[in-house]
Write a protein that holds these residues in place. Structure first.
Motif, PDB file in Angstrom:
ATOM      1  N   THR A 276     -14.188   7.163 -18.809  1.00 23.51           N
ATOM      2  CA  THR A 276     -13.021   7.873 -18.027  1.00 23.51           C
ATOM      3  C   THR A 276     -11.833   6.944 -18.281  1.00 23.51           C
ATOM      4  N   ILE A 277     -10.861   7.150 -18.666  1.00 28.18           N
ATOM      5  CA  ILE A 277      -9.593   6.224 -18.559  1.00 28.18           C
ATOM      6  C   ILE A 277      -8.454   6.828 -17.889  1.00 28.18           C
ATOM      7  N   TRP A 278      -8.122   6.143 -16.717  1.00 25.72           N
ATOM      8  CA  TRP A 278      -7.207   6.965 -15.764  1.00 25.72           C
ATOM      9  C   TRP A 278      -5.652   6.309 -16.435  1.00 25.72           C
ATOM     10  N   THR A 279      -4.987   7.250 -16.364  1.00 25.56           N
ATOM     11  CA  THR A 279      -3.651   7.073 -16.919  1.00 25.56           C
ATOM     12  C   THR A 279      -2.523   7.617 -16.137  1.00 25.56           C
ATOM     13  N   SER A 280      -1.146   7.017 -16.067  1.00 28.37           N
ATOM     14  CA  SER A 280      -0.244   7.515 -15.395  1.00 28.37           C
ATOM     15  C   SER A 280       0.689   8.578 -16.318  1.00 28.37           C
ATOM     16  N   SER A 281       1.712   9.300 -15.461  1.00 22.37           N
ATOM     17  CA  SER A 281       2.511  10.012 -16.316  1.00 22.37           C
ATOM     18  C   SER A 281       3.824   9.818 -15.789  1.00 22.37           C
ATOM     19  N   LEU A 282       4.430   8.295 -16.177  1.00 16.39           N
ATOM     20  CA  LEU A 282       5.600   7.862 -15.765  1.00 16.39           C
ATOM     21  C   LEU A 282       5.959   7.956 -14.227  1.00 16.39           C
ATOM     22  N   GLU A 283       4.983   7.716 -13.577  1.00 18.20           N
ATOM     23  CA  GLU A 283       5.264   7.975 -12.171  1.00 18.20           C
ATOM     24  C   GLU A 283       5.567   6.691 -11.536  1.00 18.20           C
ATOM     25  N   SER A 284       6.433   6.575 -10.307  1.00 16.85           N
ATOM     26  CA  SER A 284       6.780   5.150  -9.673  1.00 16.85           C
ATOM     27  C   SER A 284       5.680   4.254  -9.249  1.00 16.85           C
ATOM     28  N   ALA A 285       5.961   3.108  -8.575  1.00 14.04           N
ATOM     29  CA  ALA A 285       4.897   2.292  -8.325  1.00 14.04           C
ATOM     30  C   ALA A 285       3.978   2.996  -7.206  1.00 14.04           C
ATOM     31  N   VAL A 286       4.411   3.947  -6.306  1.00 14.51           N
ATOM     32  CA  VAL A 286       3.912   4.492  -5.305  1.00 14.51           C
ATOM     33  C   VAL A 286       2.553   5.198  -5.947  1.00 14.51           C
ATOM     34  N   ALA A 287       2.723   6.130  -6.972  1.00 14.69           N
ATOM     35  CA  ALA A 287       1.672   6.679  -7.510  1.00 14.69           C
ATOM     36  C   ALA A 287       0.772   5.901  -8.372  1.00 14.69           C
ATOM     37  N   ARG A 288       1.342   4.936  -9.116  1.00  9.96           N
ATOM     38  CA  ARG A 288       0.600   3.917  -9.802  1.00  9.96           C
ATOM     39  C   ARG A 288      -0.200   3.313  -9.261  1.00  9.96           C
ATOM     40  N   THR A 289       0.207   2.719  -7.885  1.00  7.80           N
ATOM     41  CA  THR A 289      -0.751   1.923  -7.164  1.00  7.80           C
ATOM     42  C   THR A 289      -1.935   2.708  -6.784  1.00  7.80           C
ATOM     43  N   THR A 290      -1.801   4.148  -6.315  1.00  9.30           N
ATOM     44  CA  THR A 290      -2.850   5.019  -6.052  1.00  9.30           C
ATOM     45  C   THR A 290      -3.716   5.196  -7.297  1.00  9.30           C
ATOM     46  N   LEU A 291      -3.251   5.183  -8.324  1.00  6.95           N
ATOM     47  CA  LEU A 291      -3.918   5.513  -9.558  1.00  6.95           C
ATOM     48  C   LEU A 291      -4.728   4.316  -9.845  1.00  6.95           C
TER      49      LEU A 291
END
Length: 356
Positions: A276-291
């Protein structure tokens, strides 16, 4: 108390992928305030890719504002059909609140950092012109990346030749290919055969007609590992993917899928080893920190994850002095990787607008 805050963050340059182009990101922050404590999460549907729209998320929050606190405390209390982006944000706050009630909480003690999570991330090269691919990869390598994700379109011959030359020059380079559902069956067989001699970890979504049966048949005749991405756009699709016995790499965009704990349970129920590879969808640092926290908790150990998109932003939502000094390559241990808690005091509030 719940606060709803909207943002609009411009990108340094437009980012292109799969026929889409983005010049900025807009989203909604949900802030939970409890006395002097506060936590924050993000709902930011990606236009053209997410199944929901930001306007739907805002409307749902306005319509059900008096239920939000209950929904954050207890997922089972949700009786409405909510946008996936909102489910993601609610679940992120739920995990933060649950953690805040335990003894294992973030502290400012430097000794705490000895237990932080070390997380690797891959670089990303967007779908620019073939002439820009070589310098973009060289720049990423100089920046410390060893795994680089490369977008390919329906006519990738010149780009593949560039990758061949670079992989010969840099023997430590690992590649991840994202075809964004660009190829016919015959083209996919041909291009995967061309890629088979390169150091490719996997190829995401090669088929223009990406039924699970077609992807399974393609994997059976290719030595390049195929990864599911857009085919996992809903929790239901994630459950259905279990049928593809030969495909074992899942690229998870949690902000599109929805509830974090539901995602975790679903992948935990798959009766075979998967990556499983977790990726972002161009979110801000808030969601990226959660991810990043989710990748540490539930991602495949030792894998580079697709969470380093912060460099695309002209302005981000967390004070950069409080972020990891290097959101790329082998990331140094960072306390935000170890905890779900994202204190709202870390927010850079310039440009945020409250919905009243």
């Amino acid at each position: 108390m719940i606060r709803l805050l909207t943002y609009r963050c411009p990108l340094h340059t437009s980012f292109r992928a799969a026929g889409q182009e983005w010049t900025h990101r807009s989203g909604l922050l949900i802030e939970w305030v409890d006395g002097e404590d506060g936590w924050v999460s993000e709902a930011a549907p990606l236009p053209g890719r997410s199944p929901d729209r930001l306007e739907e998320v805002i409307d749902a929050c306005r319509m059900h504002r008096h239920h939000l606190a209950d929904w954050i405390r207890d997922r089972e209390s949700i009786r409405e059909e909510l946008p996936p982006s909102l489910l993601f944000a609610l679940s992120a706050l739920r995990l933060q609140l649950r953690e805040s009630r335990t003894a294992d909480r973030p502290t400012d003690n430097p000794e705490d950092r000895s237990r932080d999570c070390l997380l690797q991330m891959n670089g990303v090269v967007g779908l620019g012109s073939p002439d820009t691919l070589d310098p973009a990869i060289r720049t990423a390598l100089r920046d410390g990346y060893t795994t680089i994700k490369v977008k390919l379109n329906s006519e990738p011959a010149s780009r593949i030749e560039t990758l061949r030359n670079l992989s010969g020059e840099y023997p430590h380079l690992r590649l991840r290919i994202d075809a964004n559902q660009s190829w016919t069956w015959n083209d996919a067989r041909h291009w995967l055969d061309e890629l088979s001699s390169l150091p490719v970890d996997y190829c995401e979504e090669p088929l223009r007609d990406p039924t699970l049966d077609n992807l399974e048949k393609l994997q059976q005749v290719s030595t390049v590992r195929i990864a599911l991405d857009e085919s996992l756009s809903t929790i239901r699709n994630l459950r259905n993917a279990v049928r593809c016995q030969s495909i074992t790499t899942y690229v998870l965009k949690a902000t599109i899928l929805g509830d974090l704990e539901q995602i975790s349970r679903t992948i935990g129920e798959i009766p075979r080893p998967i990556q499983t590879i977790w990726t972002s969808s161009l979110e801000s640092a808030v969601a990226r920190t959660t991810l990043r926290r989710a990748a540490c908790e539930w991602g495949t150990p030792g894998c580079a994850h697709g969470l380093d998109t912060g460099s695309l932003f002209q302005h981000d939502l967390i004070d950069p002095r409080l972020l990891p000094k290097k959101e790329q390559g082998p990331v140094r241990p960072d306390i935000l990787n170890r905890y779900w808690a994202l204190p709202s005091r870390l927010l850079d509030r310039a440009g945020l607008r409250e919905i009243v």
